[in-house]
Design an enzyme around this catalytic site. Structure first.
Site, PDB file in Angstrom:
ATOM      1  CG  MET A 546      95.206  -6.142   7.075  1.00  0.00           C
ATOM      2  SD  MET A 546      94.107  -4.723   6.890  1.00  0.00           S
ATOM      3  CE  MET A 546      94.100  -4.572   5.120  1.00  0.00           C
ATOM      4  CG  ASP A 666      92.016  -4.293  15.770  1.00  0.00           C
ATOM      5  OD1 ASP A 666      93.067  -3.885  16.303  1.00  0.00           O
ATOM      6  OD2 ASP A 666      91.701  -4.041  14.593  1.00  0.00           O
ATOM      7  CG  PHE A 667      89.838   0.503  14.302  1.00  0.00           C
ATOM      8  CD1 PHE A 667      90.850   1.435  14.420  1.00  0.00           C
ATOM      9  CD2 PHE A 667      88.723   0.842  13.549  1.00  0.00           C
ATOM     10  CE1 PHE A 667      90.751   2.679  13.798  1.00  0.00           C
ATOM     11  CE2 PHE A 667      88.609   2.085  12.939  1.00  0.00           C
ATOM     12  CZ  PHE A 667      89.639   3.004  13.061  1.00  0.00           C
ATOM     13  CD  GLU A 691      93.572  -0.660  18.911  1.00  0.00           C
ATOM     14  OE1 GLU A 691      94.741  -0.362  18.650  1.00  0.00           O
ATOM     15  OE2 GLU A 691      92.791  -1.151  18.071  1.00  0.00           O
ATOM     16  CG  ASP A 774      99.211  -1.327  17.039  1.00  0.00           C
ATOM     17  OD1 ASP A 774      99.644  -1.822  15.979  1.00  0.00           O
ATOM     18  OD2 ASP A 774      98.052  -1.524  17.451  1.00  0.00           O
TER      19      ASP A 774
END
Length: 887
Positions: A546, A666-667, A691, A774
């Site tokens: 974050m 990421d993401f 990812e 994760d």
């Protein structure tokens, strides 16, 4: 184009044509002789792969024989005994039970081997034409019969579901290939331990055999016969003046019958000669002086081609010979043409180049098939090697003979590879354009992808084999040579082995970078070439996902100076470093006038224009999101030019200031892959992986066998990046879960006999893994099946793609086994584009051969690499996995 000619079939003349050379591109004709003989009326079944040869014998002459077939993949129950009882047999069964004993506060577990039996019985119902098959077990438990049927004329080894009227009550269909029927306690056994299933069947049906395994419903374990499926061959009752009764015999030979049966005998292919077994057990090895054994009737050839060593039947492209029809979309049937003079028949077949082999069986009449010892006849076609293709025209006519490839590296090689690279760029641009996505079918896109991969692999092979001065050892000799030659940014050398250098709890020490620095030399000695570090930026969450101020690199893992130290240390031991870049979302520093957190501070002081407009939580004034929203933080609008400019500058700063060699993104499901291409072109990483994680395909809670839609979404994202980044192969991880957890190793082969994940479609862009921070660690969102981790590593560390090892696993009791597998991979130079040939994908075992150098099997079932000119030696084995190396 290649040509295959099927000529007259006689027992002494079926052999490989000496004119055939595996190095040639065209296949010279191969002769098979087949002359009609109208006097013989025998009904003899020669089925492909799984089937035995059957005859009907006089009544009351039934015999029971049980053996594991040496030329098939199944255990065969061969029949029978009296007028009503057709046959019965028992098989030993061993099960490990766990007993629990409590002594005070302590619990003691004890393992005990329990022995029992599996019963198989076939009866004819009195005063009826119905047969009844009974399968029973005398051990208590929750037993399930997992079964299917094989039909007369089937091609290959696949099971089929039985007809509805044949299924006992309570049966549940499993996909389209099998049935699961709960076994019930027997009312006639006199005890509670005996469970059984009764199956009614008609002897006049087209069913040739029943296949089954026993499943323990409590533990999920499978019980087979010597590692193979049970098989009960059935005999079709026929009318007319043929012999009465039945007998099943797989290797008894057919010379035991008088008259026409003795003249037919049993066909066996040994080496290059087709031999026969006579009435006295002697063999005829094909001496031309021996009398010919002719076969009856007109001959139909049932044929197809295979694309690889798995020998899976495919229908070739047209043109076809006259009198050819398609059969169940699996094969073609062609009536062979009579030879001049009426002595035998022949056929000529033209197939395209690039095929692995030509498969066929012969159909003599509706009930009579001829094959090779229970297997299909197989004619290998020439393989396409670099030397064989050295004069083939590619890329607008550029040619490079093999001699020039070795002698003129700076001229012809560069011209040749440049032509290939240009063609790749054109194909990638074609498939990734918006117009292409709308107009091209999935099949066309897949064809383009395959062509891209083939061209890229060829260019890479030329570079590896033709530029000996650029060996990996030489590249490491000086600092300026450390950057490897690459076709495009972000794709690496192809020989990367990645280590994830943290888990979900690593931030808690407050000095993770320093702890990792101490392990750098150790990780290098194991064989890792790349390490993935955790997110380095200031973050609202301690794990780093974050992020807030992107230029503030003081995190829970360490400060900016410690980060530089650990990166420098890894470079000193020869390991590249990936930074974990969170580009999809960013946490704000302050609220807007409505009290919503969407105003950013620090060096990148964006306002709410940097936030997408379609996330209601953060009231952004940007454009709509180009992907899926991550609702825990403001989603960044990458369509804004100022956002892209700032992010490119930040990534380039990280490359220069920290020394990162590449990115873990990421993401990436949250924004279009085209923006990723922009960032990669600007920062020029040596390796990049995204990812892209979403759910696989399930039906009623059970994972589908076909996961093409899932891997297509990942491939679409890679396409959008123009192939400049790879992606984690989530498809392969999910399929490994189901295959290992449920003992369903058949899942590891797709409908075309390829690996079923992204690694089967675009291996150079597939980053394989079994666990990460994760899925495993303390989060455990999608934990790999317990105790099966090494099977997973045996798979990904021997297969193409770029394998990733999770930090928790390398520093655990798995370490010696992981080290051994990495050593085997490096020793045999397995890389991201290595060629994998799946040789077995069944219920309890999967096996493959990679680059003809390494053979691997996972699962409890039995497998040995094929013997022949290539010799195999055991390299390493563990629980339910084994690896061999070519001697």
């Amino acid at each position: 184009m290649s040509s295959v000619s099927i000529g007259s079939l006689q027992h002494h003349s079926l052999r490989e044509n000496p004119k055939y050379s595996p190095k040639s591109k065209a296949f010279k004709p191969c002769s098979l002789n087949c002359s009609p003989r109208t006097q013989t009326q025998a009904k003899l079944f020669f089925h492909s792969r799984r089937f035995c040869n059957f005859f009907r014998a006089p009544k009351h002459s039934h015999v029971v024989v049980v053996k594991a077939a040496s030329t098939t993949e199944t255990a065969v129950v061969q029949t029978s005994e009296s007028a009503d009882l057709l046959f019965k047999e028992t098989f030993p069964l061993k099960r490990t039970d766990t007993s629990v004993k409590r002594e005070g506060n302590e619990v003691h577990k004890k393992l005990k081997i329990v022995e029992g039996k599996i019963f198989v019985r076939l009866d004819q119902v009195k005063n009826s034409q119905i047969w009844q098959l009974t399968v029973g077990c005398n051990l208590p438990g929750e037993w399930i019969l997992h079964w299917g049927v094989s039909y007369v004329g089937d091609v290959g080894s696949e099971w089929d579901q039985p007809p509805t009227q044949m299924r006992p009550p309570g049966s549940i269909p499993i996909k389209d290939y099998a049935i699961e029927t709960p076994m019930k306690k027997s009312s006639s056994s006199g005890g509670d331990g005996f469970h059984e299933v009764k199956i009614d069947l008609s002897p006049n049906s087209a069913i040739a055999a029943i296949n089954f395994v026993l499943k323990d419903g409590e533990t999920g374990a499978w019980y087979q016969h010597r590692g193979r499926d049970f098989k009960v061959p059935l005999v079709d009752y026929v009318q007319g003046d043929e012999p009465d009764g039945n007998i099943a015999g797989e290797k008894r030979g057919f010379g035991i019958w008088p008259g026409a049966f003795g003249q037919l005998s049993s066909w066996i292919l040994k080496g290059e000669v087709l031999t026969t077994t006579g009435p006295d057990g002697s063999t005829n090895s094909g001496d031309p002086k021996q009398e010919k054994t002719d076969l009856p009737g007109d001959v139909v050839i049932h044929w197809g081609v295979c694309l690889d060593g798995a020998k899976k039947w495919e229908i070739p492209s047209a043109p076809y010979p006259p009198e050819t029809i398609a059969f169940k979309d699996k094969a073609l049937r062609t009536r062979l043409q009579p030879k001049e003079g009426g002595d035998g028949c022949w056929g000529s077949f033209t197939v395209e180049e690039g095929l692995e082999g030509f498969l066929f069986v012969l159909k003599l009449n509706e009930k009579t098939w001829l094959n090779c010892m229970g297997n299909d006849f197989y004619i290998p076609l020439s393989s396409s090697t670099l030397s064989a293709r050295s004069t083939q025209t590619l890329s607008g006519g550029t040619q490079i003979p093999e001699k020039n490839a070795k002698e003129n590296q700076e001229g012809s090689i560069s011209t040749y590879t440049s032509g290939i690279i240009n063609e790749i760029r054109n194909l990638v641009g074609d498939i990734s354009s918006e117009k292409s996505q709308k107009t091209k079918s999935k099949e066309v896109q897949e064809s383009i992808l395959r062509e891209i991969e083939k061209l890229a692999a060829e260019a890479y092979s030329i570079f590896r084999s033709s530029v000996p001065t650029f060996t990996e050892e030489a590249v490491l000799e000086s600092e300026e040579q450390k950057v490897p030659v690459k076709i495009c940014p972000g794709t690496g050398t192809g020989f990367e082995i990645l280590c994830q250098g943290f888990n979900w709890e690593s931030h808690k020490s407050g000095r993770w970078f320093m702890e990792l620095k101490e392990k750098a030399a150790e990780l290098s000695s194991i064989g890792f070439t790349v390490i993935w570090l955790p997110p380095p930026t200031e973050s609202i969450s301690p794990e780093g996902y974050m992020p807030r101020d992107l230029y503030n690199l003081n995190s829970r893992y360490g400060n900016i100076d410690q980060l530089k130290e650990v990166v420098k240390k890894f470079h000193e031991v020869g390991i590249k470093v990936l930074g974990d870049a969170v580009l999809n979302h960013r946490c704000a520093h302050s609220k807007n006038q409505n009290g919503v957190w969407n105003i950013f501070g620090g060096r990148l002081n964006w306002d709410d224009r940097a936030v997408v407009a379609d996330d209601p939580h953060f009231q952004g004034r940007g454009n709509k999101s180009s992907g899926d929203n991550f609702h825990a933080a403001p989603n960044i609008d990458h369509s804004q030019e100022f956002v892209r400019k700032d992010l490119k500058e930040w990534l380039c700063w990280l490359r220069k200031e920290i020394g990162y060699d590449g990115w873990r993104l990421d993401f990436v499901r949250g924004f279009w892959g085209g923006y990723v291409k922009d960032y990669i072109d600007a920062s020029e990483p040596l390796f990049a992986v995204g990812e892209y994680w979403d759910s696989l395909s399930y039906t009623y809670g059970e994972m589908d066998h076909n996961q093409d839609a899932h891997r297509q979404r990942i491939v679409d994202w890679i396409n959008a990046t123009n192939g400049t980044a790879g992606a984690f192969d989530v498809t392969t991880k999910g399929i490994l879960h189901a295959a290992l957890e449920r003992c369903e190793y058949w899942r590891l082969s797709d409908s075309k006999g390829k690996p079923p994940g992204v690694v089967g479609w675009w291996p150079s862009r597939a980053v394989t893994f079994i666990e990460n921070h994760d899925t495993g660690s303390t989060q455990g969102h999608w934990r790999f099946p317990g105790g099966k981790e090494m099977q997973g590593y045996a798979y990904i560390l021997t297969h193409p793609g770029t394998p990733t090892v999770f930090y928790d696993h390398i520093f655990s009791h798995y370490r010696p086994e992981i080290e051994a597998l990495i050593s085997i991979r490096n020793r045999n130079k397995i890389h991201c584009r290595s060629i994998v040939k799946i040789t077995k994908a069944e219920r309890d075992v999967y096996a493959a051969i990679v680059d003809e150098k390494v053979a691997v099997k996972i699962g409890p079932g039995h497998y040995e690499p094929p013997s022949g000119q290539q010799k195999w030696s055991s390299a390493y084995e563990g629980k339910d996995f084994k690896v061999w190396e070519s001697s």
